[in-house]
Structures are given as C-alpha cells and as structure tokens.
Enzyme design. Structure first.
Site, mmCIF file in Angstrom:
data_model
loop_
_atom_site.group_PDB
_atom_site.id
_atom_site.type_symbol
_atom_site.label_atom_id
_atom_site.label_comp_id
_atom_site.label_asym_id
_atom_site.label_seq_id
_atom_site.Cartn_x
_atom_site.Cartn_y
_atom_site.Cartn_z
ATOM 1 N N LYS A 172 0.824 -1.209 0.000
ATOM 2 C CA LYS A 172 0.000 0.000 0.000
ATOM 3 C C LYS A 172 0.865 1.268 0.000
ATOM 4 O O LYS A 172 0.534 2.260 -0.649
ATOM 5 C CB LYS A 172 -0.969 0.001 1.186
ATOM 6 C CG LYS A 172 -2.001 -1.148 1.148
ATOM 7 C CD LYS A 172 -2.708 -1.173 -0.137
ATOM 8 C CE LYS A 172 -3.817 -2.170 -0.390
ATOM 9 N NZ LYS A 172 -4.338 -3.111 0.496
ATOM 10 N N CYS A 179 -13.784 -6.308 0.616
ATOM 11 C CA CYS A 179 -15.075 -6.229 -0.087
ATOM 12 C C CYS A 179 -15.104 -7.122 -1.316
ATOM 13 O O CYS A 179 -15.940 -6.930 -2.208
ATOM 14 C CB CYS A 179 -15.391 -4.790 -0.451
ATOM 15 S SG CYS A 179 -15.822 -3.802 0.988
HETATM 16 P P1 GTP Z 1 -8.407 -6.751 0.834
HETATM 17 O O1 GTP Z 1 -7.376 -7.827 0.721
HETATM 18 O O2 GTP Z 1 -8.587 -6.278 2.241
HETATM 19 O O3 GTP Z 1 -8.172 -5.608 -0.094
HETATM 20 O O4 GTP Z 1 -9.837 -7.451 0.553
HETATM 21 P P2 GTP Z 1 -10.580 -7.964 -0.772
HETATM 22 O O5 GTP Z 1 -11.269 -6.846 -1.436
HETATM 23 O O6 GTP Z 1 -9.647 -8.772 -1.590
HETATM 24 O O7 GTP Z 1 -11.742 -8.913 -0.170
HETATM 25 P P3 GTP Z 1 -11.908 -10.514 -0.179
HETATM 26 O O8 GTP Z 1 -12.066 -11.069 -1.554
HETATM 27 O O9 GTP Z 1 -10.843 -11.094 0.666
HETATM 28 O O10 GTP Z 1 -13.325 -10.678 0.551
HETATM 29 C C1 GTP Z 1 -13.544 -10.221 1.851
HETATM 30 C C2 GTP Z 1 -14.794 -10.819 2.425
HETATM 31 O O11 GTP Z 1 -15.914 -10.602 1.567
HETATM 32 C C3 GTP Z 1 -14.709 -12.321 2.644
HETATM 33 O O12 GTP Z 1 -15.273 -12.626 3.896
HETATM 34 C C4 GTP Z 1 -15.562 -12.900 1.547
HETATM 35 O O13 GTP Z 1 -16.122 -14.125 1.918
HETATM 36 C C5 GTP Z 1 -16.607 -11.810 1.319
HETATM 37 N N1 GTP Z 1 -17.109 -11.814 -0.077
HETATM 38 C C6 GTP Z 1 -16.347 -11.770 -1.202
HETATM 39 N N2 GTP Z 1 -17.117 -11.821 -2.308
HETATM 40 C C7 GTP Z 1 -18.399 -11.872 -1.881
HETATM 41 C C8 GTP Z 1 -19.667 -11.936 -2.554
HETATM 42 O O14 GTP Z 1 -19.762 -11.934 -3.778
HETATM 43 N N3 GTP Z 1 -20.776 -11.980 -1.768
HETATM 44 C C9 GTP Z 1 -20.694 -11.963 -0.402
HETATM 45 N N4 GTP Z 1 -21.837 -12.011 0.287
HETATM 46 N N5 GTP Z 1 -19.520 -11.919 0.264
HETATM 47 C C10 GTP Z 1 -18.390 -11.874 -0.460
HETATM 48 C C1 SPV Z 2 -6.290 -3.974 2.488
HETATM 49 O O1 SPV Z 2 -6.535 -3.672 3.663
HETATM 50 O O2 SPV Z 2 -6.809 -3.379 1.512
HETATM 51 C C2 SPV Z 2 -5.370 -5.097 2.204
HETATM 52 C C3 SPV Z 2 -4.584 -5.643 3.306
HETATM 53 O O3 SPV Z 2 -5.226 -5.493 1.058
HETATM 54 S S1 SPV Z 2 -3.222 -4.641 3.662
HETATM 55 O O4 SPV Z 2 -2.077 -5.093 2.869
HETATM 56 O O5 SPV Z 2 -2.944 -4.795 5.073
HETATM 57 O O6 SPV Z 2 -3.484 -3.261 3.345
HETATM 58 MN MN MN Z 3 -6.489 -4.261 -0.372
#
Ligand code: GTP
Ligand code: SPV
Ligand code: MN
Length: 597
Positions: free
Chosen positions: A206, A250
């Site tokens: 980040k 998300c």
């Molecule tokens: P960062 O690594 O923090 O940037 O997160 P990210 O945007 O990659 O999110 P990630 O795919 O890890 O999903 C985070 C949470 O959202 C998890 O608990 C998933 O199970 C949930 N999630 C992801 N996709 C969906 C979806 O389409 N529907 C629902 N209901 N939940 C979802």
């Molecule tokens: C986020 O928080 O958007 C992540 C995890 O992808 S971290 O690398 O801790 O920012």
């Molecule tokens: Mn992220």
C-alpha cells in the site's frame, strides 16, 4: 555487494540511526529463505507448522493491538498541507523525520537489519518501480519475498541509479503509542515504525504501490489503483480484461479467482486471475488502457475461504504459504471460521489464548478463533487460474472498469455509468460499510472514493481531476460500471448469492462493452433490461430480482445530499467536472421524482 553510492550512503545513515548488530542483504535465494525461516522459528518470531499437512507453510501471530492497517497513524508528509488534502493525515516532513526518528533511534540494537531490494512490476517494464526496504523483521522479509520481485537481480537492475524508494521499517517495541506510518512523496521515502502488520510494514504494497505510486502517477500521467485485474474468456476464446476497485475486504480476491457457475462452465467460460489488490494503469499507443499487477503474491483474507466460496484460493494456499493470525492447533494444524471442516476441539486463538468452539464474550457474541482480518501470503503462480499474461511487462488491455462497495441498501446489483466523467463521479462518491480490515465502527457506511480513501497519496480533489484529465486524452475510454454484491433483504440476508454467480453480472458487463446487451435508463445509470442477465441455474425470485435492481429516487436524493456534504471539505479545489456531474444527477433525480408523482 554492490557499488551504488547513493544506496550505500543511505543505508549507512539508517544504520547509524537504528544501530542494528549486523546487516544482512536479501539475495532472493531459496537457501537464505529457508535459513531465515529456521531462525524465525528458533527465536519464536514465527511458528512451524505440520509439514506433512502444510508443506513449506509457516505461521505468524502479530501483537494483539496490531491486526489491521492503522489509518489514524498513517501520514502523508508533504511541504504543503494542501498537497495531502483533507482526507489524509498530514505532517510536515521535518516534523515526520524528527518524530519517527525518535522511535527509530537504537530500535534495532540486538537485532539484524535486513536489506530487501525489490521491484514492483516486472523488472525492466516501463511500469516498474524499484525500492529498498530496510527492516528488522524476518516476517517482513519472508512476505516481501512472496509479494515482490526481490533479491540480487533487482540490485543488478538498479545499477548505480539513485532512483529507488527508500523504505525504512522497524517493529521497534510494537507500541501503538509509538507507531507511525509516514510517506514522504517528495523524497521517495517511507518510514514505518512500531507495527508488524501487513499493510503497515510490507512497504512495497500500500505504501509504495498506492500512496507513493498515485503521486508519481499524477506527475507522470498514469493511475495507481486499489483494483483487482481479471480476464474473462468466452466460449469463442476471446478474453476481456476488467479492473475492479472495491474497498478492503469487499471481495477483490474472491472476484479475481472466481469459478464460473456450472451453466457457464459447460459453455466454455473461463476466468483468469491477473491481480487481486493493485493495478497500475497506463494509456497505450492504441488508445486503450493497459494494466499490470505490480505484485507477485496475494495477501488475502483467510476467514470465509472454503471450497465453495473460493476453491482457487484454497488450492493456492495448501503449500508454501505464510498464515497470519488464524487459529493454531497444538499439533501444527490451522483452522479458520467458514473454512473447511469442523473446528478442532481445542486450539490457540489468533491472540494466543486457549480457544474452543462455543466460546462467547460478555455480550454473548461468539469469540472467533481466527481474527476476521487474518491473512494468507502466497505466490500468485500457485493459483490454478493464474493468467498467462500476469507478468507481461506490457500489461493487459482493459475492456471495462468496475467500481463497488458493501452496501446493505441503496446501490443496485449493477449499473453502467453514462460516460467516463460520470464514471469518475461514481467513483468519487463510492461508499462502503467498514470491515475488519480497518479500525473503526464495523458496518458504518463511509465514503471511500475509488476504494482509495486510505491510499491516495495526495489531495483527493486533485486525484479526481487527474482521473478526469486522464480520460479526456483517451481515444477509447473504457465503460465504467458499479456493482454491489452485498444488498440485504429486510431479514438481513444477502439477496444475491455472490461469489461464482458474480460472473453472471460480469458477463453482462462484457456484453455491454460490445453493445450486445439491453439496458433500462435510470437517473443513476443504465441497469440491465429484464432477462438480460443470465440467471439460468439460479434459484432467485422475481421479487428478489426487482429488489436487486430497484432505484428509489427518494433514497438517492438523500444519498446525493450526502455526496454534497462529502465534497464540501475540498472547497474550491473540487474539479468543475465533478460539480457538473453532481448537478446533472440532481436534475435527473428531480425529473424522475416529478414523473413518478
Ligand atoms: P483486501 O485484501 O482487504 O483488499 O480485501 P478484498 O477486497 O480482496 O476482499 P476478499 O475477496 O478477501 O473478501 C472479503 C470478504 O468478503 C470475505 O469474507 C468474503 O467471503 C466476502 N465476499 C467476497 N465476495 C463476496 C460476494 O460476492 N458476496 C458476499 N456475500 N460476500 C463476499
Ligand atoms: C487492504 O486492507 O486493503 C489489504 C490488506 O489489502 S493490507 O495489505 O494490510 O493493506
Ligand atoms: Mn487491499
């Protein structure tokens, strides 16, 4: 090891400040990595896992007060306060160096300082940026080896140049009162002290790839974004790439690794993963946008990862993975909520305390064994759906940009914006409910423009302007869409099944980029016409579909009022294009409300 004078001088200054016992250069070799793992396990910095069950995996537990990025301790240090803008914490550079310098002073006594040369983006690509991270944490070294191109080859690439990001990190005493994450874009420098958590300390991620890179991108005419990149291959073998911005936790990792529903799989649809968190985007000579994933690993949310939600992530993390803050059993096995199988009878929770199923807190709420923001770190090449183009130095061409957030109410499942400018407005007014990846009241809706609120390294008003200007120069700006997988019914259940079924929505998006699918015009954008989203094989009622696509002008008027309040903080600096889009939306809503009266 090398002759770069700027590098040697800087390292010796940092050495004098932090006073490590010794300096070790990270060469990127497998032998050195194994040696560091052994050392970290011997000292208790990390914990060994059952190597039969989890080959080459290793476990780490952070301090209990250090489990997510600390936005309140994260600063942009520019000479002028206005350059950081109202959405960032700001500190004068001299003040930043002085304050953090106090925490760094002698912080590495009795420790080793590791020198990690790394490149964000394939070495030699016009996209790429080189950095050097100095750290006293083996955990950081092991993560950086997975997340970045790193080691001796990067030093060779750097040669005698002084064009590299200077990253200094020390865990120091892990005291949140003495923790600071400072960015000095004018000096191409990052100082992070007092934390051991991912986004605070993996300085290539980040800190460099978003906060500093967004600053460079503005000066150099490109975009650094909090976006996944994925390819969608249709039965004819055409691959469309999309980039999607969703706030932390998300759904970026999940969408990037999506498994098509059976009905689509049978027809021959495939999904290819390029990146799950960050996209660097440039305009190509062909007038299209081209994007790379600057990272080489995934740092993903563990809880919720299972063979139904994300089988590709699960397959990726069966070996050669770092697990942070999940539940550990006595015999080197791990477990997490909404994973595979029943919880163990007993275990040690993420915070080091004994845990068993059914534990509750004083309020009667279940106590999780794995922290909701527990993470895996794994090389992207271990993902079964990794795209053959993932490290193409030219990047991949984008057919569409997708924006989204976590909204229980209001935002429909998908809509297409009217133009690039309206797309930028839609990005500028994105909002999402707070998750475990951020400190703050979970569930509260906050504005998170382009999912970049915590990551934009300069004045957000100038960032909007940069997006507007960037689009003006494009011959073929991609269409911009907004999605929301998280709308809930009155009983509080998600209406849309999400995960693999999101391909149904992406398929409509790809068809729209070819003008092949029908729409209905609403004041906020085009929603799919009835029957245009392929729901074959899905059990969902007509009422649920209606609820997913409802656009209530009264609710949207309230939303628009909130947009205005959000924009007020930017004063005169808010670009005129954004104000004009706001007015246009106001007019469309007024017309709609007059019509429906
Ligand atoms: P960062 O690594 O923090 O940037 O997160 P990210 O945007 O990659 O999110 P990630 O795919 O890890 O999903 C985070 C949470 O959202 C998890 O608990 C998933 O199970 C949930 N999630 C992801 N996709 C969906 C979806 O389409 N529907 C629902 N209901 N939940 C979802
Ligand atoms: C986020 O928080 O958007 C992540 C995890 O992808 S971290 O690398 O801790 O920012
Ligand atoms: Mn992220």
């Amino acid at each position: 090891m090398i002759s770069n004078r700027a590098l040697h001088q800087w390292i010796s200054e940092m050495e004098q400040l932090c006073r490590p016992d010794q300096i070790v250069w990270i060469d990127g070799s497998e032998e050195q990595k194994k040696e560091l793992e052994r050392e970290a396990i011997a000292t208790g910095e990390m914990i060994g896992m059952d190597q039969k069950k989890w080959p080459d995996c290793i476990y780490h537990r952070t301090a209990v007060n250090d489990v997510a990025r600390t936005e309140q301790l994260t600063y942009i240090c520019t000479s002028k306060k206005e350059d950081a803008g109202p959405t960032n914490n700001w500190m004068e550079p001299a003040e930043g160096y002085r304050r953090a310098g106090e925490y760094f002073r002698g912080a590495m006594e009795g420790r080793t300082m590791y020198v990690i040369p790394f490149s964000m983006g394939p070495p030699g690509s016009p996209f790429s940026k080189i950095g050097i991270e100095l750290t006293d944490s083996i955990y950081v070294v092991l993560n950086m080896l997975i997340m970045t191109h790193s080691g001796r080859k990067i030093l060779e690439q750097l040669g005698d140049s002084d064009d590299f990001t200077r990253g200094l990190h020390s865990k120091a005493d892990l005291d949140p009162e003495r923790r600071l994450i400072l960015h000095f874009p004018e000096d191409n420098t990052i100082w992070s002290v007092g934390s051991g958590y991912g986004g605070n300390v993996l300085l290539g991620k980040k800190c460099l790839s978003l906060r500093l890179a967004s600053w460079f991108g503005r000066n150099e005419g490109w975009l650094a974004e909090h976006m996944l990149i994925m390819g969608i291959e249709d039965p004819e073998g055409r691959v469309d790439y999309i980039a999607a911005a969703f706030p932390s936790a998300c759904g970026k990792t999940n969408l990037a690794m999506l498994v098509p529903p059976e009905h689509f799989r049978k027809q021959g649809y495939k999904v290819w993963t390029v990146g799950d968190d960050i996209a660097w985007i440039r305009a190509g000579e062909d007038g299209r946008l081209w994007a790379i994933n600057p990272e080489t690993g995934f740092f993903g949310v563990v809880p919720g990862t299972n063979s139904r939600s994300n089988p590709n992530a699960l397959a990726s993390i069966r070996r050669n993975t770092i697990f942070t803050n999940v539940l550990l059993t006595g015999n080197g096995d791990i477990w997490w909520e909404d994973g595979e199988g029943d919880p163990p009878a007993t275990g040690i929770a993420w915070d080091g305390r004994p845990w068993k199923p059914g534990l509750t807190d004083e309020a009667g709420k279940p106590i999780p064994g794995a922290h909701p923001n527990s993470r895996f770190t794994v090389p992207v090449v271990q993902c079964p759906t990794i795209s053959a183009e993932w490290d193409n130095p030219r990047g991949v061409p984008l057919s569409a940009i997708v924006l989204g957030g976590r909204r229980s109410r209001l935002a429909p499942l998908v809509y297409e914006t009217f133009s690039w400018r309206h797309g930028v407005y839609t990005g500028a007014t994105m909002a999402s409910e707070i998750t475990a990846a951020q400190y703050g009241k979970q569930g509260k809706v906050r504005r998170d423009p382009m999912a970049m609120l915590p990551f934009c390294g300069y004045n957000m008003a100038d960032y909007f302007d940069h997006w507007l200007e960037f689009g003006k120069d494009l011959e073929n700006p991609p269409k911009v869409f907004h999605v929301n997988w998280f709308k809930k019914d009155h009983a509080g259940h998600y209406i849309w099944p999400g995960f693999g079924d999101n391909l149904r929505v992406l398929n409509w998006i790809v068809k729209r980029t070819r003008e092949e699918a029908g729409t209905v015009r609403t004041p906020i954008g085009f929603v799919p016409a009835k029957g245009e989203i392929d729901l074959n094989g899905l059990e969902i009622s007509a009422e649920q579909i209606a609820e997913l696509f409802a656009v209530d002008p009264g609710d949207w008027q309230k939303e628009l009022d909130d947009h205005r309040r959000f924009f007020e903080q930017f004063g005169e600096r808010l670009p005129r294009g954004i104000a004009e889009e706001h007015r246009a939306m106001q007019e469309r809503l007024a017309l709609e409300r007059a019509g429906s009266r």
